[in-house]
Scaffold this active site. Sequence first.
Site, PDB file in Angstrom:
ATOM      1  CG  ASP A   1      -7.075   2.822  -1.271  1.00  0.00           C
ATOM      2  OD1 ASP A   1      -7.066   1.672  -1.357  1.00  0.00           O
ATOM      3  OD2 ASP A   1      -7.611   3.673  -0.290  1.00  0.00           O
TER       4      ASP A   1
ATOM      5  CE  LYS B   1      -4.529   0.509   0.287  1.00  0.00           C
ATOM      6  NZ  LYS B   1      -5.550  -0.434   0.110  1.00  0.00           N
TER       7      LYS B   1
HETATM    8  N1  GLU Z   1      -7.294   0.000  -3.220  1.00  0.00           N
HETATM    9  C1  GLU Z   1      -7.768  -1.162  -3.387  1.00  0.00           C
HETATM   10  C2  GLU Z   1      -7.966  -2.227  -2.282  1.00  0.00           C
HETATM   11  O1  GLU Z   1      -7.920  -1.711  -1.278  1.00  0.00           O
HETATM   12  C3  GLU Z   1      -7.577  -1.962  -4.857  1.00  0.00           C
HETATM   13  C4  GLU Z   1      -5.927  -2.391  -5.022  1.00  0.00           C
HETATM   14  C5  GLU Z   1      -5.480  -2.842  -6.220  1.00  0.00           C
HETATM   15  O2  GLU Z   1      -6.490  -2.834  -7.116  1.00  0.00           O
HETATM   16  O3  GLU Z   1      -4.352  -3.120  -6.248  1.00  0.00           O
HETATM   17  O4  GLU Z   1      -8.328  -3.254  -2.438  1.00  0.00           O
END
Ligand code: GLU
Length: 428
Positions: A146, A106
Site C-alpha cells: 500500500d 489492513k
Molecule cells: N493496498 C491495495 C488496496 O488498497 C491492495 C490490497 C491487496 O492487494 O491486498 O486495495
Amino acid sequence: MASSTNAFEMAQRQFDHVAELLKLDQPVREMLRWPMREFSFRIPVRMDDGTIRVFNGFRVQHNDARGPNKGGIRFHPAETIDTVRALATWMTWKCAVADIPLGGGKGGVIVDPATLSVGEKERLVRGYIDIVWHNIGPRQDVPAPDVGTTPQMMGWMMDEYSKLVGCYTPGVITGKPVGGGGSLGRTEATGFGVIYTVREALKHLNMDPAKCVAAIQGFGNVAQYAAIGFIEMLGGKVACVSYWDRDDRASYTVSHPNGVDPRFLMTITDQYGSIDKAKAKAAGYIIEDGDAWISKEADVLIPAALEGQVNAETVTKISKRVRLVAEGANGPTTPEADEYFKKHDIFMIPDFLCNAGGVTTSYFEGVQNDMNFYWTKEEVLQKLDTKMTQAFHSVVEMSTNEKVYMRDAAYMVAIARVVKAMELRGWI
Ligand code: GLU
C-alpha cells in the site's frame, strides 16, 4: 452534516447510512461497524548506527466471512489505528464488490520509509512479520503493498514468514516481485482497473473518451498507471498530475498545455514519488500549487492520492465541466463533498469499486501461487478487465434499480454479499 476528518468515522457514517437503507438488524450492524480483530504492537529495529528504534505497528482484520482477510500494509508517518480500521473496513467492501472470495484487512506502521536505509527497511518489515505471523497466513490474512511499501518489502515479508513456518509459502503475501512469487500485471493493476471502470462509466454517460480530459491527483503507483491507461487505452488527454515534494515538504500540480506524458514523468520521478521539478520545467511542464489539480478544466477527475482530499472546501473549486469522478485513492471524498456531487449531478465511481483492480490481481496472484503455475500478463489483465467490468455493472444496475447514489449502490451490493456469507456460516 458535521464535518469529519477521521477516516474511520467516515467509513462508519457511510456504513450506517446504507445499513439504514437496507434495514439491517442490530447485531449485523455491530459486526460490520467494527473490525472483528485488531492488533497493535511495538517493533524494535536495530538502526544502522547501532541504536534501537521502536516503531508502532497495526494489523486490523475487519471481516473474514467471505474468505481470508486481505489488504495492504501502509508505512506512513501519520498512520493511526483509526486510519487502518477505516482502510480494513473498505477492503471488506472492496473484495465483496469485486466478488473475490476474500475478506477485509489492513496493516500499518507509523514511519516515513524515506528516512530509512535499505537495511533498516528490511529489518523493520521482517520485525513486523515476526510479531504478526501467528495471525496471518494464506488461509487467515494475506497482506500486500500500500502507500509507502513496495514489492521488495513483500518479498522480504514472504521470506520471513516462510522461514518461521518452515516451508515456502508465497501465498501469505501478495504484490511480491515478479520472479519472486509475484504476478505479472500486479504493478499496473490498480491504475488500469481504475481505467476499466472509467471506460464503462463514460459509455454509460454517452461520452467519447477520446474527447475527454482527465485531471489526476497523485503520481504514485495508482495515478501513474491510471494516467497511462487513460491516454493509451482510452485515447484521452491527462491535463495534470500532482505529487508531494519531499524536499520542499509541499505538494505541487504538474501540467502541460498539450497534456502530460506519464511515461516521461516516471523517468524523472524518484522511488517516493517526487518529480524532478527542474527537469519537468525544462520539458515545458508548468508547476503550480498542489491543490490546483482540482480546479483544472477537465471532464474526469481522478483523485489517486490519500484520504479526505475532496472535501467541503476543495469540492467547490471543481470546474463546471466535470462529469465524472473516479476515486483511485481510498476514501478521497468526504460525506460533505458527496453531497456536492449529488447536487450537481456528477457521476462517481466509488473508491472500493474503482480501485479494486489491485486486490483483484492480488487474488489472481494467490491463485497462481496455490497452483504454482503462472499466467501471462495478457491473461491477467484480461481476467482483471472482466472482473472490473462485471463489478461496475452490478453497481450501476443497483444504482439504477434502487435509484440510489453510486456509493450507496456499491455499499448495498457489497454489504448484501457479506451479510449473505455471514448468514450461510451461521454467524447471524
Ligand atoms: N493496498 C491495495 C488496496 O488498497 C491492495 C490490497 C491487496 O492487494 O491486498 O486495495
